[in-house]
Design a protein around this motif. Structure first.
Motif, PDB file in Angstrom:
ATOM      1  N   PRO A  12      31.329  27.491  94.055  1.00  0.00           N
ATOM      2  CA  PRO A  12      29.860  27.438  94.086  1.00  0.00           C
ATOM      3  C   PRO A  12      29.400  26.197  94.868  1.00  0.00           C
ATOM      4  CG  PRO A  12      30.648  27.792  91.848  1.00  0.00           C
ATOM      5  CD  PRO A  12      31.848  27.443  92.680  1.00  0.00           C
ATOM      6  N   TYR A  15      24.958  21.827  92.100  1.00  0.00           N
ATOM      7  CA  TYR A  15      23.673  21.120  92.044  1.00  0.00           C
ATOM      8  C   TYR A  15      23.883  19.617  92.178  1.00  0.00           C
ATOM      9  CZ  TYR A  15      21.312  25.315  90.325  1.00  0.00           C
ATOM     10  OH  TYR A  15      20.793  26.563  90.209  1.00  0.00           O
ATOM     11  N   GLY A  23      34.353  20.818  84.482  1.00  0.00           N
ATOM     12  CA  GLY A  23      33.990  22.206  84.782  1.00  0.00           C
ATOM     13  C   GLY A  23      33.966  22.450  86.288  1.00  0.00           C
ATOM     14  N   HIS A  24      33.268  21.583  87.017  1.00  0.00           N
ATOM     15  CA  HIS A  24      33.231  21.742  88.478  1.00  0.00           C
ATOM     16  C   HIS A  24      34.623  21.540  89.069  1.00  0.00           C
ATOM     17  CE1 HIS A  24      29.267  19.857  87.300  1.00  0.00           C
ATOM     18  NE2 HIS A  24      28.904  21.054  87.717  1.00  0.00           N
ATOM     19  N   TYR A  26      37.397  22.194  87.725  1.00  0.00           N
ATOM     20  CA  TYR A  26      38.218  23.376  87.436  1.00  0.00           C
ATOM     21  C   TYR A  26      38.083  24.409  88.562  1.00  0.00           C
ATOM     22  CZ  TYR A  26      39.870  27.385  84.613  1.00  0.00           C
ATOM     23  OH  TYR A  26      40.543  28.469  84.115  1.00  0.00           O
ATOM     24  N   ALA A 229      20.521  29.242  98.068  1.00  0.00           N
ATOM     25  CA  ALA A 229      21.867  28.752  97.721  1.00  0.00           C
ATOM     26  C   ALA A 229      22.988  29.702  98.149  1.00  0.00           C
ATOM     27  CB  ALA A 229      21.939  28.498  96.222  1.00  0.00           C
ATOM     28  N   TYR A 233      27.220  30.227 101.733  1.00  0.00           N
ATOM     29  CA  TYR A 233      28.578  30.720 102.008  1.00  0.00           C
ATOM     30  C   TYR A 233      28.696  31.233 103.437  1.00  0.00           C
ATOM     31  CZ  TYR A 233      28.860  30.793  96.877  1.00  0.00           C
ATOM     32  OH  TYR A 233      28.855  30.463  95.549  1.00  0.00           O
ATOM     33  N   GLY A 256      31.846  30.335  87.995  1.00  0.00           N
ATOM     34  CA  GLY A 256      31.908  30.381  86.542  1.00  0.00           C
ATOM     35  C   GLY A 256      31.115  31.601  86.073  1.00  0.00           C
ATOM     36  N   ASP A 258      28.684  31.860  84.271  1.00  0.00           N
ATOM     37  CA  ASP A 258      27.238  31.636  84.186  1.00  0.00           C
ATOM     38  C   ASP A 258      26.480  32.159  85.399  1.00  0.00           C
ATOM     39  OD1 ASP A 258      28.865  29.675  85.384  1.00  0.00           O
ATOM     40  OD2 ASP A 258      27.336  28.133  85.284  1.00  0.00           O
ATOM     41  N   HIS A 285      35.388  32.878  86.311  1.00  0.00           N
ATOM     42  CA  HIS A 285      36.237  32.329  85.240  1.00  0.00           C
ATOM     43  C   HIS A 285      35.384  31.929  84.042  1.00  0.00           C
ATOM     44  CE1 HIS A 285      34.936  28.251  86.081  1.00  0.00           C
ATOM     45  NE2 HIS A 285      35.214  28.416  87.354  1.00  0.00           N
ATOM     46  N   LYS A 294      29.559  24.563  75.493  1.00  0.00           N
ATOM     47  CA  LYS A 294      29.776  24.415  76.933  1.00  0.00           C
ATOM     48  C   LYS A 294      29.484  22.983  77.358  1.00  0.00           C
ATOM     49  CE  LYS A 294      28.649  25.982  81.497  1.00  0.00           C
ATOM     50  NZ  LYS A 294      27.510  25.584  82.281  1.00  0.00           N
ATOM     51  N   LYS A 297      25.871  18.676  81.767  1.00  0.00           N
ATOM     52  CA  LYS A 297      25.250  17.383  82.002  1.00  0.00           C
ATOM     53  C   LYS A 297      24.139  17.130  81.006  1.00  0.00           C
ATOM     54  CE  LYS A 297      25.179  18.998  86.100  1.00  0.00           C
ATOM     55  NZ  LYS A 297      25.461  19.423  87.454  1.00  0.00           N
TER      56      LYS A 297
END
Ligand code: ME8
Length: 660
Positions: A12, A15, A23-24, A26, A229, A233, A256, A258, A285, A294, A297
């Protein structure tokens, strides 16, 4: 020479309202593992990551930091980029949504969708916070703003809409024809039923946000979050000129769970509307959880990657993230499990096998890998087991079954340990026969170790490179072609390289304390960049990080966010290994809290019992030297050394009374 097959994968676009946590890390680690694996399988690979830099949160955070938005996001993007670099996770393309090439791509995609009849202007009505200048998603008339707590107003504005409703059937057809587009299977079922339930058109521009990509000729319209966003890609690999680069469509979007809906419903629909190729796969994932919730931040319960990498090495963190949790499912993060795995699988497993094999070759064959004259049945059995594991591991990597791939590789390490224990090369004499036997045993072990090294390389790039040079093998391990990997390719009669520390064993308690101390330091307001704190503050993060500068005035509503109560200390004790901290239990009226306070050098624990103190009760819990602290005791900081003096009351006050 045939040109290589391409493989384009993405993480992703994160942000910029904070810095990367586990998490990021991962998602980015997984992307890096896939990138390395695919390269070793002969693909030409491009991996993209980046930063998502527009929107109201950034507007607010920049205001808080007192700098223009462009400067704010530039600083944050530098933070992200340099952390990825430091962790060895730098991507081939880093796209910022404020890059000109991205701006052009978003505007071009919009133009295509519009020309093809999938965009129209209409009115959007929603709940709006006039103080924060933002629509509040999912709020109903009468709801308060979740950020500032003040009432929202119903506001109507003109927006551009995307005809998502027209894509229900095309999307369902697409999922049917491309059954592996959404992974894992459980997520696919969720998405299919969501789309079957009907799709509403989507507002893709705003006139109430300033900090966004302008819709050409339609100012003050700017593009709204996801249209902007997701397009990153495509802009990373050429944008409107994507055909020249030859990487689009993406082979894999890693996300993720989410954000799976945006990637599997909105994104293919935007691309279909523009008549552009659609990505081949989206893999969602699970989440890494901290104490079953979870990590995020805004909750302040994040685990940072840098302290772990500093203490145990980045390879240890990569191994843990992939070995501990089945890819696709949620998993709990704990330092305890991390250090346990480090010691058992890495220090005692791979590290030990490499160092004892090298030491025995050193001792018996002057550091040259021997070439045996004959092999015994048990040597051949181990060879066969290893050979058949190769295919299995490759298949597991290919299916994103990382935990199982590692399990199979570590099965080989276990088999080698067992083999050495039963063959006992150290018990053999220096006779010619025994020396021949030692040669067979040690070359068998070295060959197994070579294969393990190659197979583990995508996950453990640094340490496998060390083992490779320890084994004196030619070239670099990353250049080995996985599909040509076979038993029997060990370069023998080569000199071993220099021994290097691989995974030194650590004391668990001490390692955890050191990781936590480094994490606390990194999260302290002095350590982290001011922009990150402004970002955290603007997005509702709790903790000292959000505190304004001393000279800055705050409104009553800011003060009202801090909940302080009268507490009474029930127990107090010292913490072993932390000479400044006391562990207290404090009655705050509604419950008894455990709180750590940095007062051990100035207060005797016994003297504190029964004392009434002022407690901040709504701070996010955090761990200090491995001990959870759920609240903060207020103290004055006196003199140059900052001696703490506890705040107290001259009159008798009820426990639990609120301080105002
Ligand atoms: O959503 N466990 O950015 P973001 C596992 N900008 N993965 C986690 C995680 C956790 N606890 N927390 C975060 C955005 N992640 C948008 C994306 S893409 C076009 C725009 C990972 O900074 C996971 O990959 O909130 C998740 O999807 C992503 O970070 C969210 O990052």
């Amino acid at each position: 020479m045939p040109t290589k097959e391409k493989f384009y994968l993405t993480t992703p676009i994160y942000y910029t309202n904070g810095l990367p946590h586990i998490g990021h890390t991962y998602t980015t680690v997984v992307a890096d593992v896939v990138r390395r694996f695919k390269r070793m399988r002969g693909y030409e690979v491009v991996m993209t990551t980046g930063t998502d830099e527009h929107g109201v949160n950034v507007e607010r955070a920049a205001k808080k930091a007192g700098i223009p938005e462009s400067e704010f996001v530039a600083r944050m993007a530098t933070e992200w980029r340099s952390l990825w670099y430091e962790l060895g996770l730098n991507a081939d393309e880093f796209v910022r949504t404020t890059d000109l090439k991205h701006v052009r791509t978003v505007q071009w995609l919009f133009k295509l969708c519009r020309e093809n009849g999938y965009v129209y202007k209409d009115h959007y009505t929603g709940q709006y916070c006039i103080y924060d200048n933002a629509f509040v998603t999912d709020a109903k008339p009468g709801d308060n703003c979740p950020d500032c707590g003040r009432p929202t107003e119903t506001v109507t504005e003109e927006n551009y809409f995307f005809k998502l409703s027209a894509f229900q059937k095309p999307l369902l057809d697409f999922y049917r024809k491309n059954p592996t587009f959404i992974q894992p299977e459980t997520r696919k079922n969720e998405i299919v039923s969501f789309v079957e339930g009907g799709l509403k058109d989507l507002s893709i521009t705003r006139t109430t946000i300033r900090w966004g990509i302008p819709v050409p000729g339609e100012e003050p319209h700017v593009f709204y979050v996801w249209f902007d966003a997701l397009t990153a890609y495509l802009s990373a690999v050429g944008g409107p000129e994507y055909e020249r680069r030859g990487m689009w469509p993406a082979d894999l979007h890693l996300v993720g769970k989410d954000i799976i809906r945006f990637h599997t419903v909105y994104w293919p629909a935007f691309l279909m509307a523009a008549m552009l190729p659609v990505p081949k796969q989206v893999w969602a994932h699970g989440w890494f959880l901290m104490d079953a919730s979870k990590m995020s931040k805004s909750k302040g319960n994040v685990v940072l990657p840098r302290p772990i990498a500093n203490m145990l090495g980045m390879d240890a963190l990569r191994y843990f993230l992939l070995r501990e949790v089945v890819f696709g499912q949620d998993g709990n993060f704990s330092y305890d499990a991390l250090v346990t795995r480090y010691n058992s699988d890495l220090a005692n497993g791979l590290g030990n096998l490499a160092s004892r094999t090298a030491a025995m070759i050193e001792k018996n064959f002057a550091g040259r890998i021997p070439k045996p004259a004959a092999r015994a049945r048990q040597d051949d059995a181990l060879a066969k087991e290893t050979q058949s594991a190769i295919g299995e591991v490759l298949e597991r990597y290919e299916n994103m079954e990382f935990a199982r791939a590692l399990e199979t590789i570590w099965g080989l390490i276990g088999a080698a340990d067992k083999y050495l224990t039963s063959e006992q090369p150290w018990a053999l004499s220096d006779s010619e026969v025994d020396t021949q036997r030692k040669a067979a045993i040690l070359s068998t072990t070295a060959e197994l170790l070579r294969i393990v090294t190659v197979l583990a390389h995508p996950v453990l790039p640094e340490s496998t490179a060390k083992v490779w040079s320890l084994l004196g093998q030619p070239g670099s391990v990353s250049d080995v072609e996985l599909d040509g990997l076979r038993w029997g390719q060990l370069a023998a009669e080569v000199q071993l390289g220099k021994a290097q520390a691989l995974f030194p064993r650590v004391d668990k308690t001490e390692a955890i304390e050191r990781i936590e101390a480094m994490a606390n330091e990194e999260q302290s307001p002095q350590a982290a960049p001011a922009v990150a704190h402004a970002a955290a503050a603007a997005t509702g993060s709790t903790g000292a990080a959000a505190a304004p500068a001393v000279s800055e005035r705050i409104g009553i509503e800011d003060f009202a966010k801090v909940e302080m109560r009268v507490g009474q200390i029930k127990t107090a004790e010292r913490i072993v290994g932390a000479d400044k901290l006391l562990k207290l239990t404090v009655d705050i009226g509604t419950e008894i809290r455990q709180i750590c306070a940095g007062i051990a050098q100035y207060y005797e624990p016994q003297a504190l019992i029964g004392r009434k103190v002022a407690v901040v009760t709504n701070l996010a819990p955090r761990k200090l030297r491995g001990v959870e602290s759920n609240g903060m005791i207020i103290a004055a900081s006196v003199g140059p050394e900052g001696r703490p003096v506890l705040a107290g009351f001259h009159e008798d006050v009820e426990v639990g009374a609120r301080l105002k």
